[in-house]
Design an enzyme around this catalytic site. Structure first.
Site, mmCIF file in Angstrom:
data_model
loop_
_atom_site.group_PDB
_atom_site.id
_atom_site.type_symbol
_atom_site.label_atom_id
_atom_site.label_comp_id
_atom_site.label_asym_id
_atom_site.label_seq_id
_atom_site.Cartn_x
_atom_site.Cartn_y
_atom_site.Cartn_z
ATOM 1 C CB SER A 136 -1.008 0.117 1.204
ATOM 2 O OG SER A 136 -1.454 1.085 1.468
ATOM 3 C CE1 TYR A 160 -6.535 4.761 -0.991
ATOM 4 C CE2 TYR A 160 -4.428 4.273 0.144
ATOM 5 C CZ TYR A 160 -5.789 3.784 -0.082
ATOM 6 O OH TYR A 160 -6.575 2.925 0.730
ATOM 7 C CB THR A 186 -7.113 2.758 -4.177
ATOM 8 O OG1 THR A 186 -6.434 1.290 -4.154
ATOM 9 C CG2 THR A 186 -8.373 2.866 -3.397
ATOM 10 C CE LYS A 276 -8.404 -2.826 -2.791
ATOM 11 N NZ LYS A 276 -9.022 -1.756 -1.849
ATOM 12 C CG HIS A 300 -11.290 1.025 0.977
ATOM 13 N ND1 HIS A 300 -10.696 1.712 -0.003
ATOM 14 C CD2 HIS A 300 -10.622 1.213 2.062
ATOM 15 C CE1 HIS A 300 -9.481 1.972 0.387
ATOM 16 N NE2 HIS A 300 -9.518 1.703 1.634
ATOM 17 N N GLY A 354 -7.510 -9.346 2.795
ATOM 18 C CA GLY A 354 -6.786 -8.507 3.644
ATOM 19 C C GLY A 354 -6.798 -8.864 5.032
#
Length: 409
Positions: A136, A160, A186, A276, A300, A354
């Protein structure tokens, strides 16, 4: 009447099979975990409340997460019998390359906060399992560190986009230079979700030493010792933040992103592009038409918009709309290998997990992640065998029946 007699030692001896003594406490804990839910219970005991709740929680009243899990819980399998299949092969293809399982490890933020071994531990298990792993933007191990720690892992970088696009361009360049295979953009975070557990816990990034956390720390000394004696938390894209994750998203993330921004991403990234956060058929079709190589149906993990549709319910309609060849992944609510199999049967190319591996990480570090992966892999194989599917391509929509929406409420 049966005749009775005292048993002979020669007759008792074969029945006495004591379990081997496990000296290591972590191994003993993990051996007792039969399901991901077991790992979750262990994780809850071993992790401070605010950290566990950050991982375990979702937005507002948590309807999105609960409904996703209820959807998997309430579905019905229709197995085929007398298929003549022998050994089950769980291998599939993800982004044009083989993956040993139809699931991969999705990106999660602040992973070293949950347990100090963090992203490197997860990537090591992904390499052992021969599955992809996503790092991430909000990871606590940076791009270069992960590349050095797990050079053989299939690494994806989840991005992001800040209001200032320059940091995103830098991150994409660094990911490319360090051998990351794919970029996962994302797109479901124009603003941060309102995560009530974080607000009520006074949760900050990184955790602050308040009277409340010190008291909680007394109940979880191992976590705090590891947190305070290992290298300080560092993030891939920012040094620290004094508030909740939602507040950080509101301050930093770009709410103006549109389909045109995919063209900008393409100018900086020439590898496979995954988008995503897709939650409608219309968006799935538009994003794939705009050049994405794959999409992830995702709300999410229920952490953004509460009362959003469980992504697995959207799968059949999306698959019908985009055709059999499009790469359509799915996440949210997956807590077992049978959930993975159901999603693939309903049209998913593969599944991202996750929380499932994070529970393992919190329960026992890298060994806990391995335990979570082993549980999922064994459940996938067993479910496929019981459904009469020898390969992943044998899984069909008619093998799964979803309960009517709202039936369990």
């Amino acid at each position: 009447m049966s005749d009775r007699q005292l048993p002979k030692w020669s007759e008792l001896k074969p029945l006495l099979r004591p379990k081997p003594i496990t000296i290591n406490a972590t191994d003993r804990r993990l051996a007792s975990a039969v399901t991901i839910a077991d790992l979750r219970r262990i994780a809850k005991r071993r992790t401070p409340t605010s950290v566990f709740d950050y991982t375990d929680g979702a937005a507002e009243e948590e309807h999105s997460l609960r409904r996703a899990r209820e959807t998997y819980r309430d579905l019905t399998f229709h197995p085929r019998v007398l298929t003549g299949h022998g050994e089950v092969d769980t291998t599939t293809t993800v982004l044009g390359k083989p993956s040993a399982q139809p699931f991969g490890f999705g990106p999660t933020g602040f992973t070293r906060m949950m347990q100090h071994e963090g992203e490197a531990a997860v990537a090591h298990i992904a390499e052992k399992m021969d599955i992809p792993y996503g790092l991430s933007t909000l990871g606590t191990t940076n791009i270069e560190e992960l590349a050095a720690a797990a050079p053989g892992t299939r690494k994806w970088f989840q991005l992001y986009v800040w209001r200032d696009h320059a940091p995103a361009e830098d991150l994409m360049a660094r990911a490319k230079e360090n051998g990351f295979e794919a970029l996962m953009l994302t797109v479901d975070c124009p603003v941060g979700g309102n995560r009530h557990r974080d607000v009520r816990n006074g949760f900050a990034i990184p955790p602050a030493l308040t009277a409340k956390t010190v008291l909680d720390g007394a109940m979880h000394p191992n976590w705090w010792v590891n947190f305070l004696t290992t290298p300080p938390l560092r993030f891939a894209s920012l040094e620290s933040w004094g508030g909740t994750v939602g507040e950080m998203m509101n301050a930093l993330f770009d709410p103006t992103m549109s389909l045109d921004d995919l063209d900008w991403v393409r100018r900086s990234w020439d590898g496979p592009l995954i988008v995503k956060g897709v939650q409608t058929v219309e968006d799935a079709r538009a994003i794939l038409d705009h050049g994405a190589d794959a999409i992830v149906l995702s709300n999410h993990g229920g952490r953004q918009l509460d009362k959003a549709l469980p992504p697995v319910r959207l799968l059949p309609k999306v698959r019908e709309a985009v055709g059999p060849d499009a790469e359509v992944m799915v996440d949210t609510g997956v807590m077992s290998g049978s959930d993975v199999v159901a999603a693939v049967a309903l049209g998913a190319s593969s599944v991202l997990v996750g929380r499932a591996y994070l529970y393992g990480l919190m329960a026992g570090g890298e060994r806990g992640v391995q335990r979570a992966a082993d549980i999922l892999a064994s459940e996938v194989k067993r479910t496929m065998a019981l459904l009469g599917a020898a390969t992943v391509t044998d899984l069909r929509p008619e093998m799964v029946e979803l309960a009517p929406q709202g039936a369990s409420r």
